[in-house]
Write an enzyme that holds these catalytic residues in place. Structure first.
Site, PDB file in Angstrom:
ATOM      1  N   SER A  78     -23.315  26.585   6.842  1.00 10.27           N
ATOM      2  CA  SER A  78     -22.901  26.254   5.861  1.00 10.27           C
ATOM      3  C   SER A  78     -24.242  26.832   5.109  1.00 10.27           C
ATOM      4  O   SER A  78     -24.682  27.777   6.059  1.00 10.27           O
ATOM      5  CB  SER A  78     -22.049  25.956   4.661  1.00 10.27           C
ATOM      6  OG  SER A  78     -21.887  25.921   3.276  1.00 10.27           O
ATOM      7  N   GLU A  97     -17.539  32.982   9.255  1.00  4.39           N
ATOM      8  CA  GLU A  97     -16.714  32.031   8.201  1.00  4.39           C
ATOM      9  C   GLU A  97     -16.868  32.155   6.885  1.00  4.39           C
ATOM     10  O   GLU A  97     -18.455  32.142   6.976  1.00  4.39           O
ATOM     11  CB  GLU A  97     -17.220  30.210   8.556  1.00  4.39           C
ATOM     12  CG  GLU A  97     -18.522  29.565   8.867  1.00  4.39           C
ATOM     13  CD  GLU A  97     -18.199  29.107   8.242  1.00  4.39           C
ATOM     14  OE1 GLU A  97     -17.309  28.732   6.824  1.00  4.39           O
ATOM     15  OE2 GLU A  97     -19.247  28.609   7.360  1.00  4.39           O
ATOM     16  N   HIS A 115     -15.656  24.917   7.486  1.00  5.93           N
ATOM     17  CA  HIS A 115     -14.632  24.347   6.992  1.00  5.93           C
ATOM     18  C   HIS A 115     -13.599  24.184   6.522  1.00  5.93           C
ATOM     19  O   HIS A 115     -12.799  23.353   5.571  1.00  5.93           O
ATOM     20  CB  HIS A 115     -14.864  25.052   5.373  1.00  5.93           C
ATOM     21  CG  HIS A 115     -17.126  25.171   4.922  1.00  5.93           C
ATOM     22  ND1 HIS A 115     -17.147  25.987   5.613  1.00  5.93           N
ATOM     23  CD2 HIS A 115     -17.297  24.899   4.080  1.00  5.93           C
ATOM     24  CE1 HIS A 115     -19.290  26.002   5.020  1.00  5.93           C
ATOM     25  NE2 HIS A 115     -18.748  25.725   3.943  1.00  5.93           N
TER      26      HIS A 115
END
Length: 306
Positions: free
Chosen positions: A109, A208, A277
C-alpha cells in the site's frame, strides 16, 4: 539487484510505522505471529504513536525507519501499516545504510513509496507483503503463511489467478519475463516527476489499489501512459482493486476501466492475482526476476531473499 539474507530463527525484526497510525491490537497480533516463527521482535519507539494522519511526526517516523536500517542486529524491517505518509520522509532515508547492510523489508500500500525508493536508490529486492492489519487473520491464514515463506525461504513463489478475484476477466494472453516492479497504483502515479519514479522498461508492472473511484483509476492509468510507463513494458500483473466503486450507477465499474486500458497494451496482461487489499494476499518479491504466463494464469517470482 541486491538481496538481503533470508530470516532464520533468532533473527531480530524491527516493527515500524513509517506511514499511518495503527491500533495496538493489530500490532500485538503481528508480534505474536512473528514470535511464533521463532523471530525476536523490537517495536519502533513510535510504532504505536499518532500525530495528525501519521504514527508520529516526520522526524519521529524517519528516526524509527533509519534506526532500524542502521542497526546491524536488525535483519528485517516490517511496516506496521500503510495509510499515508511515507513520501513525506522517503527522500531522507539512509540509503547508504541499506547498501552497506541489506535487510528484509516488507509492506504494501503506502509502503510502495519505500519499495520504489529502495529499488531506484540501491537495487534492493524487497517484499510486497502484509502489514499488521493483515497479520490479524491468524498464523494459519494464506496471507501469513505466504509472508513467512517470502521472508524465510529462498525459493520462487508462483501466484495463480483466481476466478473469485474481481479482476480475473482482465487478460491478454501471452508470456513475458522481466523484473517485477510496482505496487499501489496511486502511490506509483504520485512518484512521477520525483527522483524515485520507476523506469518500467523491460519490467512486469504490478498494479493494485483500494478505495479509489473508477474515474480516478482511469486518471492514474492515463498519467502512467502519458509519462511513458507503458513504453517497453513486458507485461502487467493486476492485483486486487478493492472497494473501487462509484456511487453513480451510470458510470462504468472499475473492471471496464481496467479492460479498456489493458486491451490497448501489446503485452501479456494477467488479472485475478491475490495481491493487494483483498481478503487474502500472497507476498512476492519486488525487484526480482519474474515470469508472467497469462495463458496459463500464473505469475512466478524469484525470491527477494538469498
Amino acid at each position: 539487484m541486491i538481496q538481503a539474507s533470508r530470516l532464520v530463527e533468532g533473527d531480530l525484526v524491527a516493527l515500524i510505522s513509517p506511514s499511518g497510525a495503527s491500533e495496538p491490537g493489530r500490532i500485538a497480533a503481528t508480534v505474536a505471529a512473528l514470535e511464533g516463527w521463532g523471530l525476536r521482535v523490537r517495536l519502533g519507539e513510535h510504532a504505536g504513536g499518532r500525530h495528525l494522519f501519521f504514527a508520529g511526526t516526520d522526524d519521529e517516523r524517519l528516526a524509527d525507519l533509519n534506526g532500524a536500517l542502521r542497526d546491524p542486529e536488525v535483519r528485517g524491517v516490517f511496516c506496521v501499516r500503510g495509510g499515508y505518509g511515507l513520501q513525506r520522509i522517503v527522500d531522507r532515508v539512509d540509503f547508504a545504510a541499506v547498501r552497506a547492510d541489506p535487510k528484509v523489508v516488507m509492506g504494501f500500500s503506502d509502503i510502495t513509496a519505500l519499495h520504489v525508493a529502495l529499488w531506484t536508490e540501491t537495487g534492493l529486492a524487497s517484499v510486497h507483503g502484509p502489514t499488521a492489519g493483515q497479520f490479524e487473520r491468524g498464523p494459519a491464514s494464506l496471507t501469513v503463511r505466504a509472508a513467512r515463506r517470502a521472508v524465510t525461504v529462498s525459493d520462487p513463489v508462483t501466484v495463480t489467478a483466481l476466478e473469485s478475484e474481481p479482476t480475473y476477466p482482465v487478460r491478454r494472453e501471452g508470456v513475458a519475463e522481466g523484473t517485477l516492479l510496482g505496487g499501489n497504483l496511486a502511490i506509483l502515479a504520485s512518484t512521477i516527476g520525483t527522483r524515485h519514479a520507476l523506469s518500467p522498461a523491460g519490467a512486469i508492472l504490478l498494479l493494485e489499489d483500494v478505495d479509489e473511484q473508477p474515474y480516478r483509476i482511469d486518471r492514474m492509468l492515463v498519467h502512467l501512459r502519458r509519462a511513458g510507463w507503458f513504453d517497453g513494458l513486458r507485461g502487467v500483473a493486476l492485483g486486487q482493486f478493492t472497494n473501487c466503486l462509484d456511487t453513480n450507477p451510470r458510470y462504468p465499474p472499475v473492471l471496464d476501466v481496467l479492460r479498456e486500458h489493458m486491451s490497448a497494451l501489446e503485452v501479456p496482461v494477467l488479472g485475478g492475482l491475490p495481491l493487494g487489499h483483498g481478503e487474502q494476499q500472497i507476498a512476492v518479491g519486488l525487484g526480482c526476476p519474474a515470469r508472467l504466463d497469462a495463458t496459463a494464469g500464473t505469475l512466478t517470482v524469484e525470491p527477494a531473499v538469498a
